[in-house]
Design a protein around this motif. Structure first.
Motif, PDB file in Angstrom:
ATOM      1  N   ALA A 140       0.965  -1.307  -0.231  1.00 20.30           N
ATOM      2  CA  ALA A 140      -0.096  -0.005   0.235  1.00 20.30           C
ATOM      3  C   ALA A 140       0.726   1.274   0.049  1.00 20.30           C
ATOM      4  CB  ALA A 140      -0.892   0.052   1.158  1.00 20.30           C
ATOM      5  N   ALA A 141       1.925   1.322   0.907  1.00 23.08           N
ATOM      6  CA  ALA A 141       2.918   2.408   0.671  1.00 23.08           C
ATOM      7  C   ALA A 141       3.471   2.599  -0.572  1.00 23.08           C
ATOM      8  CB  ALA A 141       3.842   2.194   1.840  1.00 23.08           C
ATOM      9  N   ILE A 142       3.830   1.512  -1.248  1.00 22.66           N
ATOM     10  CA  ILE A 142       4.426   1.761  -2.549  1.00 22.66           C
ATOM     11  C   ILE A 142       3.215   2.319  -3.694  1.00 22.66           C
ATOM     12  CG2 ILE A 142       5.216   0.568  -4.558  1.00 22.66           C
ATOM     13  CD1 ILE A 142       6.406  -1.419  -2.760  1.00 22.66           C
ATOM     14  N   VAL A 143       1.936   1.739  -3.599  1.00 24.21           N
ATOM     15  CA  VAL A 143       1.178   2.410  -4.477  1.00 24.21           C
ATOM     16  C   VAL A 143       0.913   3.727  -4.293  1.00 24.21           C
ATOM     17  CG1 VAL A 143      -1.376   1.822  -4.956  1.00 24.21           C
ATOM     18  CG2 VAL A 143      -0.064   0.090  -4.620  1.00 24.21           C
ATOM     19  N   GLY A 144       0.910   4.148  -2.915  1.00 21.40           N
ATOM     20  CA  GLY A 144       0.540   5.529  -2.570  1.00 21.40           C
ATOM     21  C   GLY A 144       1.648   6.522  -2.930  1.00 21.40           C
ATOM     22  N   ALA A 145       3.034   6.000  -2.947  1.00 20.41           N
ATOM     23  CA  ALA A 145       4.102   6.897  -3.479  1.00 20.41           C
ATOM     24  C   ALA A 145       4.013   6.899  -4.926  1.00 20.41           C
ATOM     25  CB  ALA A 145       5.476   6.103  -2.963  1.00 20.41           C
ATOM     26  N   VAL A 146       3.674   5.822  -5.637  1.00 24.38           N
ATOM     27  CA  VAL A 146       3.471   5.798  -7.201  1.00 24.38           C
ATOM     28  C   VAL A 146       2.353   6.821  -7.549  1.00 24.38           C
ATOM     29  CG1 VAL A 146       2.891   4.743  -9.183  1.00 24.38           C
ATOM     30  CG2 VAL A 146       4.343   3.606  -7.552  1.00 24.38           C
ATOM     31  N   GLY A 203       3.476  10.423  -7.006  1.00 21.04           N
ATOM     32  CA  GLY A 203       4.293  10.717  -7.996  1.00 21.04           C
ATOM     33  C   GLY A 203       3.561  11.279  -9.282  1.00 21.04           C
ATOM     34  N   VAL A 204       2.416  10.294  -9.686  1.00 20.20           N
ATOM     35  CA  VAL A 204       1.692  10.631 -10.759  1.00 20.20           C
ATOM     36  C   VAL A 204       1.043  12.092 -10.802  1.00 20.20           C
ATOM     37  CG1 VAL A 204      -0.333   9.884 -11.937  1.00 20.20           C
ATOM     38  CG2 VAL A 204       1.195   8.086 -11.412  1.00 20.20           C
ATOM     39  N   GLU A 205       0.539  12.401  -9.590  1.00 19.14           N
ATOM     40  CA  GLU A 205       0.037  13.701  -9.092  1.00 19.14           C
ATOM     41  C   GLU A 205       1.213  14.851  -9.263  1.00 19.14           C
ATOM     42  OE1 GLU A 205      -2.234  13.705  -5.821  1.00 19.14           O
ATOM     43  OE2 GLU A 205      -3.446  12.252  -6.570  1.00 19.14           O
ATOM     44  N   ILE A 206       2.174  14.715  -8.883  1.00 15.45           N
ATOM     45  CA  ILE A 206       3.286  15.623  -8.775  1.00 15.45           C
ATOM     46  C   ILE A 206       3.962  15.861 -10.034  1.00 15.45           C
ATOM     47  CG2 ILE A 206       5.628  16.290  -7.794  1.00 15.45           C
ATOM     48  CD1 ILE A 206       4.671  14.677  -5.233  1.00 15.45           C
ATOM     49  N   ALA A 255       7.079  12.827  -0.047  1.00 16.64           N
ATOM     50  CA  ALA A 255       5.892  11.864  -0.167  1.00 16.64           C
ATOM     51  C   ALA A 255       6.567  10.330  -0.273  1.00 16.64           C
ATOM     52  CB  ALA A 255       4.952  12.072  -1.069  1.00 16.64           C
ATOM     53  N   ALA A 256       7.909  10.533  -1.005  1.00 14.27           N
ATOM     54  CA  ALA A 256       8.330   9.070  -1.234  1.00 14.27           C
ATOM     55  C   ALA A 256       9.288   8.619   0.007  1.00 14.27           C
ATOM     56  CB  ALA A 256       9.207   9.083  -2.287  1.00 14.27           C
ATOM     57  N   LEU A 257       9.958   9.435   0.770  1.00  9.66           N
ATOM     58  CA  LEU A 257      10.791   8.990   1.782  1.00  9.66           C
ATOM     59  C   LEU A 257       9.892   8.241   2.889  1.00  9.66           C
ATOM     60  CD1 LEU A 257      13.395  11.896   2.334  1.00  9.66           C
ATOM     61  CD2 LEU A 257      13.900   9.288   1.528  1.00  9.66           C
ATOM     62  N   PRO A 258       8.831   8.836   3.454  1.00 13.80           N
ATOM     63  CA  PRO A 258       8.176   7.990   4.300  1.00 13.80           C
ATOM     64  C   PRO A 258       7.551   6.681   3.909  1.00 13.80           C
ATOM     65  CG  PRO A 258       7.280  10.231   4.376  1.00 13.80           C
ATOM     66  CD  PRO A 258       8.222  10.248   3.079  1.00 13.80           C
ATOM     67  N   VAL A 287      14.217  14.479   7.421  1.00 11.89           N
ATOM     68  CA  VAL A 287      14.797  14.966   6.108  1.00 11.89           C
ATOM     69  C   VAL A 287      13.486  15.149   5.202  1.00 11.89           C
ATOM     70  CG1 VAL A 287      16.026  14.391   3.971  1.00 11.89           C
ATOM     71  CG2 VAL A 287      16.747  13.841   6.065  1.00 11.89           C
ATOM     72  N   GLY A 288      12.471  14.205   5.170  1.00  9.45           N
ATOM     73  CA  GLY A 288      11.258  14.483   4.483  1.00  9.45           C
ATOM     74  C   GLY A 288      10.530  15.810   4.539  1.00  9.45           C
ATOM     75  N   PRO A 289      10.383  16.032   5.644  1.00 10.34           N
ATOM     76  CA  PRO A 289       9.655  17.722   5.940  1.00 10.34           C
ATOM     77  C   PRO A 289      10.368  18.725   5.485  1.00 10.34           C
ATOM     78  CG  PRO A 289       9.242  16.402   7.707  1.00 10.34           C
ATOM     79  CD  PRO A 289      10.066  15.611   7.158  1.00 10.34           C
ATOM     80  N   PHE A 290      11.589  18.462   5.652  1.00 12.76           N
ATOM     81  CA  PHE A 290      13.022  19.575   5.409  1.00 12.76           C
ATOM     82  C   PHE A 290      12.724  19.870   3.809  1.00 12.76           C
ATOM     83  CE2 PHE A 290      17.158  21.069   4.167  1.00 12.76           C
ATOM     84  CZ  PHE A 290      17.129  22.173   4.859  1.00 12.76           C
TER      85      PHE A 290
END
Length: 205
Positions: free
Chosen positions: A29-35, A38-41, A93-96, A141-144
């Motif tokens: 689910a985390a991989i799908v969310g990151a993908v 990425g599509v939106e960004i 979004a990808a780091l978490p 690092v992610g929020p930064f």
């Protein structure tokens, strides 16, 4: 050599199997969310949550019992956004998501090792330590990187619009992943102690 104990009971095996399966499902689910992120960004337009200040909510400003009311962020859809800003927002979004996958992999390996009664195998400590490190890095690092990305968006918008109500640079960090990372590091330390005790026990046999 890992010391084998008695076989787990049926209930224990089922519970550990559910934990391992759940870890895999969460990782997927985390991989799908990151993908999806990425599509939106990397699509166009891209919706960016930009923090704002001094933006009162007019409808509530004069309401009875309301001391103050203002917006804290605004969603801005940008047609043309630089690649650097997109990559920074994607990294946030990808780091978490990556940390979640690593931790879920560690939990799957732990569950499988417990089912086989080989929890104190040599690979367990580095596996758990990697998960702990990933959580701490993602939480810091992610929020930064996201803050830098939004600052880049504000800078690009300032060329043709009034951006005075947007924060030039603002980082909002969630300390929960860092806390979980520290907790997982303690678990890894406990397994290190367990491995040492196991080696000492084997030396006495």
């Amino acid at each position: 050599m890992a010391l084998r104990m008695g076989r787990p009971s049926m209930a224990e095996a089922v519970a550990l199997g559910l934990v391992a399966t759940g870890a895999v499902s969460i990782g997927i689910a985390a991989i799908v969310g990151a993908v999806g992120a990425g599509v939106e960004i990397f699509g166009s337009p891209v919706a960016v949550d930009l923090p704002v200040h001094d933006a009162p909510i007019v409808g509530l400003s004069d309401a009875a019992g309301i001391a103050a009311a203002e917006y804290t962020q605004s969603v801005v859809s940008v047609e043309a956004l630089s690649g650097g800003a997109r990559w920074l927002l994607f990294a946030e979004a990808a780091l978490p998501a990556l940390a979640t996958v690593i931790v879920c992999a560690a939990l799957w390996w732990l569950g499988l090792s417990l089912i086989r009664q080989r929890a104190f195998r040599r690979s367990m400590v580095p596996t758990l330590a990697t998960g702990a490190f990933a959580l701490v890095v993602a939480g810091m690092v992610g929020p930064f990187l996201g803050g830098i990305g939004r600052a880049a968006v504000v800078e690009e918008l300032s060329a043709g619009a009034d951006t005075s109500q947007f924060w030039t640079f603002l980082v909002s960090a969630d300390l929960a992943p860092i806390g979980w990372g520290i907790a997982l590091a303690l678990v890894a330390t406990a397994f290190e102690v367990g491995q040492r005790l196991q080696r000492e026990t084997e030396g006495l046999i």
